[in-house]
Scaffold this active site. Structure first.
Site, PDB file in Angstrom:
ATOM      1  N   GLY A 356      37.726  30.775  39.794  1.00  0.00           N
ATOM      2  CA  GLY A 356      38.312  29.784  38.914  1.00  0.00           C
ATOM      3  C   GLY A 356      39.807  29.712  39.086  1.00  0.00           C
ATOM      4  N   PRO A 358      43.923  29.886  38.271  1.00  0.00           N
ATOM      5  CG  PRO A 358      45.839  30.060  39.581  1.00  0.00           C
ATOM      6  CD  PRO A 358      44.689  29.146  39.287  1.00  0.00           C
ATOM      7  N   GLY A 359      44.812  31.876  35.425  1.00  0.00           N
ATOM      8  CA  GLY A 359      45.043  31.833  34.002  1.00  0.00           C
ATOM      9  C   GLY A 359      43.826  31.573  33.146  1.00  0.00           C
ATOM     10  CB  VAL A 360      40.375  30.496  33.691  1.00  0.00           C
ATOM     11  CG1 VAL A 360      40.895  29.127  34.040  1.00  0.00           C
ATOM     12  CG2 VAL A 360      39.950  31.256  34.943  1.00  0.00           C
ATOM     13  N   GLY A 361      41.372  33.748  32.720  1.00  0.00           N
ATOM     14  CA  GLY A 361      40.907  34.995  32.126  1.00  0.00           C
ATOM     15  C   GLY A 361      39.972  35.804  32.989  1.00  0.00           C
ATOM     16  CE  LYS A 362      40.386  34.168  38.858  1.00  0.00           C
ATOM     17  NZ  LYS A 362      41.342  33.235  38.231  1.00  0.00           N
ATOM     18  CB  THR A 363      42.449  39.954  35.703  1.00  0.00           C
ATOM     19  OG1 THR A 363      42.623  39.370  37.003  1.00  0.00           O
ATOM     20  CG2 THR A 363      42.792  41.426  35.781  1.00  0.00           C
ATOM     21  CB  SER A 675      35.633  13.640  45.255  1.00  0.00           C
ATOM     22  OG  SER A 675      36.948  14.140  45.270  1.00  0.00           O
ATOM     23  CE  LYS A 718      36.222  16.163  41.841  1.00  0.00           C
ATOM     24  NZ  LYS A 718      35.329  15.498  42.818  1.00  0.00           N
TER      25      LYS A 718
END
Length: 790
Positions: A356, A358-363, A675, A718
């Site tokens: 995903g 950056p900044g979506v909370g993966k780590t 797209s 999108k």
């Protein structure tokens, strides 16, 4: 006295049953045992033994293939036959004469050959110096070898014929099959004796060197045994006096650690061997430090089986919900794994890959998973790694060698079942030191990682209980074999409502605590920050909140402790002018401009595609740093428009008399992907027909030359970008309809939706009602009606 040579007499031919042997078993005039196995060889013996017929013995690398038999062999009489319990036959045979293979008479059930009896010439070598040289060499070989009896030397000394002496020597010394076959094939007696002397001398030199080596090794082993006994006596004396050697004390402590570690059998054997080497090495030797460091790494690793987990699914779900807002798909996957582990009492650790922006909370999600599982958390950043030794460790032959990041992480974890996060797995790069992604295959393969071997430790280590979590921004740069070993979970961007909830629950309280501001230090409305942050994740939002907290902390530091209500005017003063407007669509209608949706590594984005048609000679211009795929989509859009010239009311020579210019703003940013095909076609049709486009409709989809609309990826990202931009609705390929289930409910109910199978349906929705000709009007209205009914 000259050698007496007896010329051969007339030769005759005979048909003999033949055996193929991997070595020359017997020579003429000599007796030797032969073990016969296999149905073909046994059949050959059975056909000759009852009639007391001789056998033809031939050397062959493929004993079952009669065509591969040597040309010259030996005929032999069967003196004794013993049948063994396993079906084999033990023969004692006596060589009769040399024979030459002429032709194959029969192959079934046993090979039978037409052979020619050879009667080599004889040469009396009594008193010949070569005879004495052969006998002296044979005596020396017999004295050095325990396999040659002295009787063989006496028999050789009584031989007067050169050929007979050569056969005796070749029979008693250990020769390779090829060398013994050379003796058989050499018919001239004197060259045969010279060949036997050569082989005997080579054997003598070999035995002399072997005995010399054995003496040296024996002396060294004797010294080592004596040193060992003395060292043991010295230890006993020191133990009685209470004066232990520091090195021995250190080794004794290591042995105690080994006993309590519960090492696997293979690892225990290796550690015991290294401890034995450590005892015999001087403490000042560099090798001592290398062995000691390796043992420290092995003993610092967790080896015991992980404890049985008491899994509370409700408590684990509460931990995940408390730490992260949303991300229901990931949370459900974790709870599913915990449910399986609870029923099975453990199991292999899963390998998840969170992909995903950056900044979506993966780590941070990995840390929450570790807390929910009550396991230690270990993180290894893989960004920029180019050396496979960073994963699997360095060989101990290198100076400064160390284990890889996997073993280092397990040592830091202190448990066999940590949550191990491999961060930025898409940032790996291959160099001349190897491919780190390939080294990760063994780590992340559930079928292999139970015996992962680090190059430095060189002992297998079980990683099957580790919960591996990989993170990546892009999946395209991750090697396909690596993707095959992971369960990929896509983390899309957050909606505005989710961002506000995350800010209220997590970001703002954390920033206020870090800046020394009490919980009621200031207030801020939900919609106030929207003009300064717009991203897929929440990292920029947290930085903006940190900037606000610094300004509030400054006020409180000078004594202004009143509760502050932060307004947009304050934010413009502190942060600068608003960077984003609530809606990016500034005009509702425009000719030759359409609103498209794009996917980027940091989430979805809204882009404007512009098209202009001017008088010219049919040239095409594409600007805006368009990639190859996007340029091909533009050409496909032109072809579709030309095919629809008649329905759109365009002249037949319209495109040959006009130049077309397609431009996508933000030219400094490279753009690519299929797209944008429907967006390009819509802008081009609008520019050619002068029908305005309703810019409040955002669209995405791939177009074919026939105008078909094909599905694309990244629908959720999108759609979230379209929602942030404040559009009226979204036009999507009909085959992407199932992707709408991943879009949050509040977004689905806010936007209008149109599904398209053909470009005509896209035009019917996006073009404003403006009649160019009756045919165009009828076409658009009919297409729009079909779209609404669908």
């Amino acid at each position: 006295m000259a050698d007496r040579i007896i010329l051969p007499t007339a030769t005759d031919e005979a048909v003999l049953a033949a055996l193929g042997l991997p070595t020359v078993a017997v020579l003429p005039g000599l007796v030797a045992p032969v073990l016969v196995e296999g149905p073909v060889a046994i059949a050959a013996v059975e056909s000759s033994a009852p009639q007391n017929l001789p056998l033809g013995l031939f050397w062959s690398r493929q004993p079952d293939d009669v065509d591969q038999f040597a040309e010259v062999g030996v005929s032999a009489r069967i003196l004794r036959l013993v049948r063994l319990p396993n079906g084999a036959i033990q023969l004692v045979v006596q060589g009769a004469a040399r024979i030459r293979r002429l032709s194959v008479v029969d192959k079934d059930p046993a090979p039978r050959l037409l052979v020619q009896n050879l009667d080599p010439p004889k040469a009396d070598v009594a008193g010949n110096p070569i005879r004495e040289a052969v006998l002296n060499s044979l005596r020396t070989v017999a004295s050095l070898s325990s396999t040659i009896p002295q009787e063989a030397v006496f028999i050789a000394a009584n031989a007067q014929d050169a050929g007979q002496l050569a056969d005796i020597v070749a029979a008693v010394i250990d020769l390779a099959p090829e060398e013994r076959q050379r003796i058989v094939e050499q018919l001239d007696p004197i060259p045969r004796l010279e060949l036997a002397l050569q082989f005997c001398e080579e054997k003598r030199r070999y035995l002399e060197v072997s005995q010399q080596i054995q003496r040296e090794v024996g002396e060294k082993a004797g010294r080592q045994q004596r040193e060992y006994i003395l060292r043991e006596q010295m230890r006993e004396i020191q133990r009685e006096l209470g004066e232990l050697d520091p090195q021995q004390t250190e080794i004794a402590d290591l042995r105690k650690q080994v006993e309590t570690k519960g090492l696997p059998e293979e690892v225990m054997a290796e550690v015991t061997r290294e401890l034995g080497r450590l005892e015999s090495i001087n403490q000042a030797s560099p090798e001592y430090a290398v062995i000691r460091t390796r043992l420290d790494w092995i003993l610092n690793l967790p080896w015991s089986d992980p404890p049985q987990e008491d899994i509370d699914l409700a408590a684990a779900r509460k931990v995940l919900d408390d730490d992260h807002y949303g991300l229901d798909k990931v949370k459900d996957r974790i709870i599913d794994y915990l449910a399986v582990a609870k029923l099975r009492g453990g199991g292999r650790g899963p390998i998840l890959c969170l992909v995903g922006p950056p900044g979506v909370g993966k780590t941070s999600l990995g840390m929450s998973i570790a807390r929910a599982l009550h396991r230690p958390f270990v993180r290894a950043s893989l960004g920029g790694i180019r050396d496979e030794a960073d994963i699997r460790g360095h060989r101990r032959t290198y100076v400064g060698a160390l284990p890889g990041r996997i073993i280092d992480g397990m040592s830091r974890a202190g448990a066999r079942n940590p949550v191990f996060m491999l961060d930025e797995v898409d940032k790996l790069s291959a160099g001349f030191q190897g491919d780190p992604a390939a080294a990760l295959l063994e780590v992340l393969d559930p079928a292999q990682n139970h015996a992962f071997t680090d190059h430095y430790l060189d002992v297998p280590y079980d990683l099957s209980s580790v919960f591996f979590i990989c993170t990546a921004n892009l999946l395209d740069s991750v090697a396909a074999p690596l993707q095959d070993r992971m369960e990929v979970i896509q983390l899309s961007g957050y909606t505005d409502r989710e961002k506000l909830a995350i800010a209220r629950r997590h970001l703002l309280p954390r920033q206020m605590a870090e800046h020394g501001i009490p919980d009621d230090g200031f207030t801020i409305d939900d919609g106030t920050l929207r003009g300064w942050t717009r991203e897929a994740g929440v990292r920029q939002l947290e930085r903006t909140l940190a900037a606000v907290c610094r300004k509030v902390a400054r006020r409180r530091a000078i004594g202004q402790f009143d509760i502050l209500a932060v307004t947009e005017e304050m934010l413009e003063e502190w942060l600068g002018p608003r960077r984003f407007e609530d809606a990016q669509i500034e005009e509702e209608q425009s000719i030759g401009a359409a609103t498209g949706l794009a996917w980027t590594p940091v989430g979805g984005d809204v882009l404007t595609v512009e098209a202009s048609v001017v008088q010219g000679i049919g040239q095409l211009s594409l600007t805006g740093q368009l990639g190859e795929v996007m340029q091909e989509s533009a050409r496909a859009a032109i072809t579709y428009t030309r095919n629809r010239s008649e329905q759109l009311g365009l002249a037949a020579d319209f495109f040959s008399k006009h130049d077309i210019h397609i431009h996508v703003p933000a030219g400094a940013v490279p753009k690519d992907g299929p797209s944008a095909g429907v967006t390009l076609a819509t802008a081009l049709v609008s520019a050619a027909t002068r029908i305005p486009v309703d810019r409040r409709w955002a669209m995405t989809g791939e177009i074919t030359l026939r105008g078909l609309v094909l599905p694309v990826g990244g629908i959720k990202e999108k759609v979230l970008a379209a929602h942030r931009a404040g559009v009226r609705g979204v036009i999507l390929p009909r085959r992407n309809r199932h992707d709408l289930s991943e879009v949050p409910e509040e977004v689905r109910t806010t936007l209008e939706w149109r599904w398209a199978d053909h470009m005509d349906q896209v035009l019917a929705t996006s073009l404003v009602d403006k009649v160019i000709s009756s045919s165009v009007s009828e076409k658009i209205v009919d297409s729009r009606r079909q779209a609404e009914l669908a």
